[in-house]
Design an enzyme around this catalytic site. Structure first.
Site, PDB file in Angstrom:
ATOM      1  N   ARG A   1      90.080 -21.894 101.687  1.00  0.00           N
ATOM      2  CA  ARG A   1      90.986 -22.711 100.895  1.00  0.00           C
ATOM      3  C   ARG A   1      92.428 -22.228 100.950  1.00  0.00           C
ATOM      4  O   ARG A   1      93.343 -23.010 100.903  1.00  0.00           O
ATOM      5  CB  ARG A   1      90.525 -22.737  99.442  1.00  0.00           C
ATOM      6  CG  ARG A   1      89.462 -23.753  99.214  1.00  0.00           C
ATOM      7  CD  ARG A   1      89.084 -23.820  97.787  1.00  0.00           C
ATOM      8  NE  ARG A   1      88.114 -22.799  97.434  1.00  0.00           N
ATOM      9  CZ  ARG A   1      87.523 -22.739  96.261  1.00  0.00           C
ATOM     10  NH1 ARG A   1      87.825 -23.608  95.322  1.00  0.00           N
ATOM     11  NH2 ARG A   1      86.642 -21.803  96.012  1.00  0.00           N
TER      12      ARG A   1
ATOM     13  N   TYR B   1      73.855 -27.433  88.861  1.00  0.00           N
ATOM     14  CA  TYR B   1      73.998 -26.777  90.178  1.00  0.00           C
ATOM     15  C   TYR B   1      72.899 -27.305  91.119  1.00  0.00           C
ATOM     16  O   TYR B   1      73.170 -27.688  92.268  1.00  0.00           O
ATOM     17  CB  TYR B   1      73.929 -25.248  90.062  1.00  0.00           C
ATOM     18  CG  TYR B   1      73.727 -24.594  91.411  1.00  0.00           C
ATOM     19  CD1 TYR B   1      74.759 -24.571  92.355  1.00  0.00           C
ATOM     20  CD2 TYR B   1      72.492 -24.044  91.779  1.00  0.00           C
ATOM     21  CE1 TYR B   1      74.565 -24.023  93.624  1.00  0.00           C
ATOM     22  CE2 TYR B   1      72.295 -23.493  93.039  1.00  0.00           C
ATOM     23  CZ  TYR B   1      73.326 -23.481  93.947  1.00  0.00           C
ATOM     24  OH  TYR B   1      73.129 -22.939  95.206  1.00  0.00           O
TER      25      TYR B   1
ATOM     26  N   LYS C   1      73.090 -29.588  94.690  1.00  0.00           N
ATOM     27  CA  LYS C   1      72.479 -29.239  95.979  1.00  0.00           C
ATOM     28  C   LYS C   1      71.585 -30.376  96.504  1.00  0.00           C
ATOM     29  O   LYS C   1      71.590 -30.658  97.690  1.00  0.00           O
ATOM     30  CB  LYS C   1      71.675 -27.937  95.868  1.00  0.00           C
ATOM     31  CG  LYS C   1      72.513 -26.699  95.568  1.00  0.00           C
ATOM     32  CD  LYS C   1      73.650 -26.440  96.544  1.00  0.00           C
ATOM     33  CE  LYS C   1      73.235 -25.910  97.887  1.00  0.00           C
ATOM     34  NZ  LYS C   1      74.410 -25.614  98.754  1.00  0.00           N
TER      35      LYS C   1
ATOM     36  N   PRO D   1      67.360 -21.684 101.136  1.00  0.00           N
ATOM     37  CA  PRO D   1      67.018 -20.352 100.630  1.00  0.00           C
ATOM     38  C   PRO D   1      66.657 -20.381  99.147  1.00  0.00           C
ATOM     39  O   PRO D   1      67.181 -21.202  98.379  1.00  0.00           O
ATOM     40  CB  PRO D   1      68.316 -19.532 100.807  1.00  0.00           C
ATOM     41  CG  PRO D   1      69.262 -20.414 101.565  1.00  0.00           C
ATOM     42  CD  PRO D   1      68.801 -21.826 101.378  1.00  0.00           C
TER      43      PRO D   1
ATOM     44  N   PHE E   1      61.296 -16.937  90.049  1.00  0.00           N
ATOM     45  CA  PHE E   1      62.168 -17.319  91.172  1.00  0.00           C
ATOM     46  C   PHE E   1      61.514 -16.911  92.488  1.00  0.00           C
ATOM     47  O   PHE E   1      60.706 -15.979  92.515  1.00  0.00           O
ATOM     48  CB  PHE E   1      63.475 -16.506  91.146  1.00  0.00           C
ATOM     49  CG  PHE E   1      64.430 -16.826  90.054  1.00  0.00           C
ATOM     50  CD1 PHE E   1      65.259 -17.922  90.150  1.00  0.00           C
ATOM     51  CD2 PHE E   1      64.532 -15.994  88.950  1.00  0.00           C
ATOM     52  CE1 PHE E   1      66.162 -18.191  89.148  1.00  0.00           C
ATOM     53  CE2 PHE E   1      65.434 -16.268  87.944  1.00  0.00           C
ATOM     54  CZ  PHE E   1      66.252 -17.374  88.045  1.00  0.00           C
TER      55      PHE E   1
ATOM     56  N   TYR F   1      56.303 -20.979  83.496  1.00  0.00           N
ATOM     57  CA  TYR F   1      55.647 -21.794  84.538  1.00  0.00           C
ATOM     58  C   TYR F   1      55.794 -21.114  85.899  1.00  0.00           C
ATOM     59  O   TYR F   1      56.912 -20.859  86.343  1.00  0.00           O
ATOM     60  CB  TYR F   1      56.258 -23.204  84.604  1.00  0.00           C
ATOM     61  CG  TYR F   1      55.956 -24.005  83.366  1.00  0.00           C
ATOM     62  CD1 TYR F   1      54.687 -24.564  83.178  1.00  0.00           C
ATOM     63  CD2 TYR F   1      56.909 -24.171  82.373  1.00  0.00           C
ATOM     64  CE1 TYR F   1      54.396 -25.276  82.028  1.00  0.00           C
ATOM     65  CE2 TYR F   1      56.624 -24.876  81.215  1.00  0.00           C
ATOM     66  CZ  TYR F   1      55.369 -25.424  81.053  1.00  0.00           C
ATOM     67  OH  TYR F   1      55.081 -26.120  79.914  1.00  0.00           O
TER      68      TYR F   1
HETATM   69  P1  NDP Z   1      79.823 -17.628  97.397  1.00  0.00           P
HETATM   70  O1  NDP Z   1      80.447 -18.038  96.105  1.00  0.00           O
HETATM   71  O2  NDP Z   1      79.956 -16.212  97.806  1.00  0.00           O
HETATM   72  O3  NDP Z   1      80.329 -18.569  98.565  1.00  0.00           O
HETATM   73  C1  NDP Z   1      80.739 -19.897  98.339  1.00  0.00           C
HETATM   74  C2  NDP Z   1      81.701 -20.283  99.438  1.00  0.00           C
HETATM   75  O4  NDP Z   1      82.071 -21.649  99.263  1.00  0.00           O
HETATM   76  C3  NDP Z   1      82.984 -19.451  99.414  1.00  0.00           C
HETATM   77  O5  NDP Z   1      83.308 -19.082 100.740  1.00  0.00           O
HETATM   78  C4  NDP Z   1      84.007 -20.427  98.848  1.00  0.00           C
HETATM   79  O6  NDP Z   1      85.292 -20.250  99.392  1.00  0.00           O
HETATM   80  C5  NDP Z   1      83.478 -21.760  99.336  1.00  0.00           C
HETATM   81  N1  NDP Z   1      83.976 -22.850  98.483  1.00  0.00           N
HETATM   82  C6  NDP Z   1      83.661 -23.106  97.197  1.00  0.00           C
HETATM   83  N2  NDP Z   1      84.349 -24.179  96.763  1.00  0.00           N
HETATM   84  C7  NDP Z   1      85.109 -24.600  97.802  1.00  0.00           C
HETATM   85  C8  NDP Z   1      86.045 -25.653  98.004  1.00  0.00           C
HETATM   86  N3  NDP Z   1      86.362 -26.525  97.015  1.00  0.00           N
HETATM   87  N4  NDP Z   1      86.638 -25.791  99.209  1.00  0.00           N
HETATM   88  C9  NDP Z   1      86.353 -24.930 100.217  1.00  0.00           C
HETATM   89  N5  NDP Z   1      85.487 -23.901 100.100  1.00  0.00           N
HETATM   90  C10 NDP Z   1      84.882 -23.755  98.909  1.00  0.00           C
HETATM   91  O7  NDP Z   1      78.272 -18.036  97.261  1.00  0.00           O
HETATM   92  P2  NDP Z   1      76.989 -17.777  98.169  1.00  0.00           P
HETATM   93  O8  NDP Z   1      77.361 -17.073  99.423  1.00  0.00           O
HETATM   94  O9  NDP Z   1      75.945 -17.214  97.302  1.00  0.00           O
HETATM   95  O10 NDP Z   1      76.569 -19.275  98.512  1.00  0.00           O
HETATM   96  C11 NDP Z   1      76.838 -19.884  99.770  1.00  0.00           C
HETATM   97  C12 NDP Z   1      75.989 -21.123  99.921  1.00  0.00           C
HETATM   98  O11 NDP Z   1      74.597 -20.775  99.832  1.00  0.00           O
HETATM   99  C13 NDP Z   1      76.219 -22.208  98.862  1.00  0.00           C
HETATM  100  O12 NDP Z   1      76.105 -23.463  99.514  1.00  0.00           O
HETATM  101  C14 NDP Z   1      75.029 -22.012  97.901  1.00  0.00           C
HETATM  102  O13 NDP Z   1      74.713 -23.196  97.228  1.00  0.00           O
HETATM  103  C15 NDP Z   1      73.948 -21.623  98.894  1.00  0.00           C
HETATM  104  N6  NDP Z   1      72.818 -20.911  98.307  1.00  0.00           N
HETATM  105  C16 NDP Z   1      73.013 -19.702  97.687  1.00  0.00           C
HETATM  106  C17 NDP Z   1      71.935 -19.009  97.134  1.00  0.00           C
HETATM  107  C18 NDP Z   1      72.098 -17.684  96.478  1.00  0.00           C
HETATM  108  O14 NDP Z   1      71.128 -17.214  95.838  1.00  0.00           O
HETATM  109  N7  NDP Z   1      73.240 -17.018  96.600  1.00  0.00           N
HETATM  110  C19 NDP Z   1      70.564 -19.575  97.201  1.00  0.00           C
HETATM  111  C20 NDP Z   1      70.479 -20.848  97.892  1.00  0.00           C
HETATM  112  C21 NDP Z   1      71.562 -21.472  98.421  1.00  0.00           C
HETATM  113  P3  NDP Z   1      86.465 -19.460  98.624  1.00  0.00           P
HETATM  114  O15 NDP Z   1      86.391 -18.100  99.225  1.00  0.00           O
HETATM  115  O16 NDP Z   1      87.672 -20.227  98.978  1.00  0.00           O
HETATM  116  O17 NDP Z   1      86.143 -19.461  97.153  1.00  0.00           O
END
Ligand code: NDP
Length: 345
Positions: free
Chosen positions: A34, A161, A165, A189, A226, A307
């Site tokens: 961003r 959330y 998804k 995941p 979980f 559950y």
């Molecule tokens: P993070 O918060 O570390 O990563 C989220 C990323 O999304 C960051 O790089 C962030 O960028 C970017 N982001 C968020 N909003 C925006 C926006 N408006 N525009 C551009 N970029 C954006 O989380 P995770 O690494 O844990 O999650 C990554 C993915 O994995 C997500 O899709 C999450 O739903 C999915 N996921 C995660 C799980 C978990 O347990 N962690 C389990 C299952 C799925 P910036 O650096 O700019 O904030």
């Protein structure tokens, strides 16, 4: 490797591992973020690039700005779309969770279609797109969740959330069906844990482990089940999905399922009394009284606490060839990293 991969969310907790593996394999990685001026969010990736055979490029793009991904998509061979807010600390679910997840997916996947080069999209979805509440398994009359299932119970006001998804993944399948240029492979995941390459992420994965080890659940942990999976395995699954020409459809990732109290016992079996771990499992009626302290609403408690769930991970092993890291090692490596980063004593 003479290929260019565009990754959204590559600065985050999971994304940093994916970016590291891509660079080590010699790919050119186009990372969208961003705000380029926030160098602390990606300095760790520049350091990794220096000792790798790969090349790193930075492009500014916000999930919410239409057309923002068109330029970085042109010239990319594939896209890993991972960016999406993963936070339980929000004021306006529609604006902070659902809009970026849904509009972001539309923006990124439409950029893939507009490009003349993208042949594959790997989407980071979640088991939250497979099921919403843990009671769903009982309501559906099934003994486990598989890739066939889609979350039907989340809404904008209940588990937003998870709702973000499932909406995003369904939209991705819809856009995929409307074209025939690129293939779509989806990774689902469960809860991700393990060492972090970045201390700038606000991922709930990192918040949860810190809360668990610093006494937030000291008076009692819920019987809330979980699935758990190592962050390095999740990153690997993305690389396997990208490189395996036969990869298709969705893939549930979970090393095992257990409830939060059992998870705390597992930590205790490794570290004894070193951390302020939960003293007991909270009875459900108690959670109705104190749930607000943990952001647990009554409807959530009613439909989730107590559950059991089962997540079938067979496809990830048999079709992607993923090998799972035991949860014990995930915990040990994560605790070590948190100590080295001075997050824990
Ligand atoms: P993070 O918060 O570390 O990563 C989220 C990323 O999304 C960051 O790089 C962030 O960028 C970017 N982001 C968020 N909003 C925006 C926006 N408006 N525009 C551009 N970029 C954006 O989380 P995770 O690494 O844990 O999650 C990554 C993915 O994995 C997500 O899709 C999450 O739903 C999915 N996921 C995660 C799980 C978990 O347990 N962690 C389990 C299952 C799925 P910036 O650096 O700019 O904030």
């Amino acid at each position: 490797m003479n290929k260019t991969i565009l990754i959204t969310g590559g600065t985050g907790y999971i994304g940093s591992w994916v970016t590291k593996y891509l660079l080590e394999k010699g790919y050119t990685v186009r990372l969208t973020l961003r705000d380029k001026s926030k160098t602390q969010k990606y300095q760790h990736l520049i350091d990794i690039e220096k000792s790798s055979d790969g090349k790193l490029e930075f492009w500014e793009a916000d999930l919410l700005s239409e057309g923002a991904f068109d330029k970085p998509a042109e010239g990319s061979d594939a896209i890993i779309h991972m960016a999406s807010p993963f936070t339980l600390r929000f004021k306006d679910a529609q604006k902070e969770l659902i809009d970026p997840a849904l509009k972001g997916t539309r923006n990124v996947l439409c950029a893939a279609s507009k490009s003349s080069t993208v042949e594959k999209v790997v989407l980071t979805s979640s088991v939250a797109a497979v099921h919403g509440d843990n009671i769903d398994m009982k309501e559906l009359g099934i003994s486990e969740f598989t890739e066939e299932h889609f979350n039907y119970s989340s809404t904008v006001s209940h588990q937003p959330y998870s709702y973000s998804k499932v909406l995003a993944e369904k939209e991705a399948w819809k856009i995929y069906e409307s074209q025939n240029q690129w293939k779509l492979v989806v990774i689902n995941p469960s809860f991700v844990l393990g060492p972090s390459l970045t201390i700038s992420s606000n991922s709930e994965s990192l918040n949860f482990m810190k809360d668990m080890l610093t006494g937030k659940y000291y008076m009692g942990a819920p019987n809330l089940m979980f699935g758990f999976v190592d962050v390095r395995d999740v990153a690997n699954a993305h690389i396997l999905a990208l490189e395996n020409e036969k990869a298709e459809g969705r893939h549930i990732l979970a090393e095992r399922t257990m409830n939060v109290y059992e998870f705390s016992r597992l930590i205790k079996s490794i570290y004894g009394n070193k951390y302020k771990l939960p003293l007991m499992q909270s009875p459900k009626f108690m959670l109705y009284l104190v749930g607000w302290m943990f952001n647990l609403k009554p409807k959530f408690i009613r439909r989730n606490v107590g559950y059991d769930i089962k997540l079938n991970n067979t496809k990830s092993k048999e079709k992607l060839g993923l090998k799972y890291t035991p949860l014990e090692k995930t915990i040990e490596d994560m605790v070590r990293q948190m100590q080295e980063s001075k997050i824990l004593k």
